[in-house]
Design an enzyme around this catalytic site. Structure first.
Site, PDB file in Angstrom:
ATOM      1  N   HIS A 115       0.003   3.979  -1.727  1.00  0.00           N
ATOM      2  CA  HIS A 115      -0.261   5.047  -2.692  1.00  0.00           C
ATOM      3  C   HIS A 115       0.761   5.029  -3.831  1.00  0.00           C
ATOM      4  O   HIS A 115       1.452   4.033  -4.038  1.00  0.00           O
ATOM      5  CB  HIS A 115      -0.360   6.394  -1.979  1.00  0.00           C
ATOM      6  CG  HIS A 115      -1.232   6.332  -0.772  1.00  0.00           C
ATOM      7  ND1 HIS A 115      -2.609   6.247  -0.850  1.00  0.00           N
ATOM      8  CD2 HIS A 115      -0.937   6.283   0.554  1.00  0.00           C
ATOM      9  CE1 HIS A 115      -3.121   6.162   0.383  1.00  0.00           C
ATOM     10  NE2 HIS A 115      -2.123   6.175   1.241  1.00  0.00           N
ATOM     11  N   GLU A 152       3.346  11.189   1.421  1.00  0.00           N
ATOM     12  CA  GLU A 152       3.310   9.831   1.949  1.00  0.00           C
ATOM     13  C   GLU A 152       3.825   8.832   0.925  1.00  0.00           C
ATOM     14  O   GLU A 152       4.536   7.879   1.279  1.00  0.00           O
ATOM     15  CB  GLU A 152       1.878   9.477   2.346  1.00  0.00           C
ATOM     16  CG  GLU A 152       1.698   8.088   2.906  1.00  0.00           C
ATOM     17  CD  GLU A 152       0.258   7.749   3.192  1.00  0.00           C
ATOM     18  OE1 GLU A 152       0.020   6.632   3.702  1.00  0.00           O
ATOM     19  OE2 GLU A 152      -0.636   8.578   2.919  1.00  0.00           O
ATOM     20  N   HIS A 207       2.617   2.918   5.366  1.00  0.00           N
ATOM     21  CA  HIS A 207       1.854   4.154   5.299  1.00  0.00           C
ATOM     22  C   HIS A 207       2.348   5.149   6.352  1.00  0.00           C
ATOM     23  O   HIS A 207       3.145   4.809   7.228  1.00  0.00           O
ATOM     24  CB  HIS A 207       0.363   3.882   5.525  1.00  0.00           C
ATOM     25  CG  HIS A 207      -0.270   3.093   4.432  1.00  0.00           C
ATOM     26  ND1 HIS A 207      -0.793   3.679   3.305  1.00  0.00           N
ATOM     27  CD2 HIS A 207      -0.451   1.758   4.282  1.00  0.00           C
ATOM     28  CE1 HIS A 207      -1.273   2.747   2.504  1.00  0.00           C
ATOM     29  NE2 HIS A 207      -1.068   1.560   3.076  1.00  0.00           N
ATOM     30  N   GLU A 289       1.112   2.336  10.072  1.00  0.00           N
ATOM     31  CA  GLU A 289       1.130   3.796   9.986  1.00  0.00           C
ATOM     32  C   GLU A 289       2.327   4.240  10.826  1.00  0.00           C
ATOM     33  O   GLU A 289       2.295   4.171  12.058  1.00  0.00           O
ATOM     34  CB  GLU A 289      -0.166   4.384  10.555  1.00  0.00           C
ATOM     35  CG  GLU A 289      -1.431   3.957   9.833  1.00  0.00           C
ATOM     36  CD  GLU A 289      -1.717   4.800   8.602  1.00  0.00           C
ATOM     37  OE1 GLU A 289      -0.855   5.616   8.223  1.00  0.00           O
ATOM     38  OE2 GLU A 289      -2.806   4.635   8.023  1.00  0.00           O
TER      39      GLU A 289
END
Length: 325
Positions: A115, A152, A207, A289
């Site tokens: 992101h 995030e 992430h 993650e």
């Protein structure tokens, strides 16, 4: 990263369990997670961090939309250590030294911080569809955040900076797909192209999840064997699994965190065929993650600078182990 948005499906329901979740600590051997040691991982499985996450202030530093490619700017890790509550004590098995030593001179590692801190200001641009081989997905998403507002995008940049410092000390050439220096993105297809163009020996996309409260732990996402359109992961699927297994094992060792209790059946490994960043890669690549931002216990770890340093070391050592074979 949230399961809502580009490359992600709705979260899977939490699995029912008959007692304390038994997970496994990866044996640290070259090339694989050779076995798991039984380890109880409910409640206090991540080092005793506080349930309180600290709100984060904005840290974006956008530039022009036309900027592209890896960044050369190098803010220090301490500059992004914006949240210190919930810092856990170091697990007994944690180490301050890489488990694998030796020069990485000549090796290229691309770190893909998921992101972008400014994506939320560019809804039309990040909602544009791009071809990921198997289908079309949005360019990017805003990502998720803790309930207290730590995003995030800020988390992934902080861990990326820490990883870069660790890997460069061992001689690797390290490139980032973005460093908060773009107004949005890059899109998922461009993220893959950056790693490909660098002829990277390893690429890791960073992430943090946005699943339901009570869903805890990390998982590493591996590319499925995909051959559709511009996507062909068949040449990299085996090497990417090797990379992912190394990272999963060292992440457990360094952070004390357990594999996910809601995906991966306790292995910490998940295979996906719907991720553009993996489908379009021509070099070994995985996603990780690091925890679930929507769970208060995981959030306390993710917002801790000390824990993020452990996460960076675990991922980096996994990369080193993979590169040394």
């Amino acid at each position: 990263m949230s399961y809502v948005g580009p490359d992600f499906d709705p979260p899977q329901p939490r699995r029912s369990r008959r007692g304390p979740l038994t997970v496994a600590l990866a044996a640290l051997v070259p090339g694989a997670l050779a076995g798991w040691l039984a380890w109880q991982a409910v409640g206090d499985d991540s080092g005793g961090g506080s349930d309180r996450a600290v709100p984060a202030s904005s840290s974006s530093s956008p530039s022009s939309p036309g900027s592209a490619g890896p960044s050369s700017s190098r803010p220090s890790a301490s500059a992004t250590d914006d949240s210190r509550a919930g810092t856990p004590s170091a697990p007994a098995h944690s180490s301050s030294k890489p488990v694998v030593s030796g020069s990485l001179k000549g090796k290229v590692v691309v770190i893909d911080p998921g992101h972008n801190p400014s994506n939320f200001q560019h809804a039309s641009e990040i909602n544009r569809k791009v071809n990921i081989g198997t289908n079309w997905k949005e360019c990017d998403t805003t990502g998720t955040s803790t309930n207290s507002g730590y995003t995030e995008a800020r988390f992934t940049l902080d861990v990326a900076h820490r990883m870069r410092a660790i890997l460069e000390k061992q001689g690797a050439t390290v490139k980032l797909t973005q460093d908060g220096d773009r107004s949005f993105g890059p899109c998922v297809d461009e993220r893959a192209r950056i790693g490909n163009a660098a002829h990277a020996d390893a690429v890791v996309s960073l992430h943090a999840d946005g699943s339901a409260s009570g869903n805890r732990g990390f998982h590493v996402i591996l590319p499925a064997s995909v051959h559709a359109g511009a996507a062909d992961t068949r040449p990299i699927a085996t090497a990417s699994r090797d990379l992912g297994e190394h990272i999963a094992g060292l992440f457990v060792r360094e952070t004390g965190s357990a594999p996910s209790n809601y995906v991966g059946d306790g292995t910490g490994l998940v295979v996906r065929e719907d991720l553009g960043g993996l489908n379009l890669s021509t070099v070994p690549k995985v996603f990780i993650e690091c925890g679930n931002m929507r769970d208060t216990k995981d959030a306390a770890l993710l917002t801790s600078g000390a824990w993020r340093e452990k996460a960076a070391r675990g991922i980096s050592e996994g990369i080193v182990g993979f590169l040394h074979g």
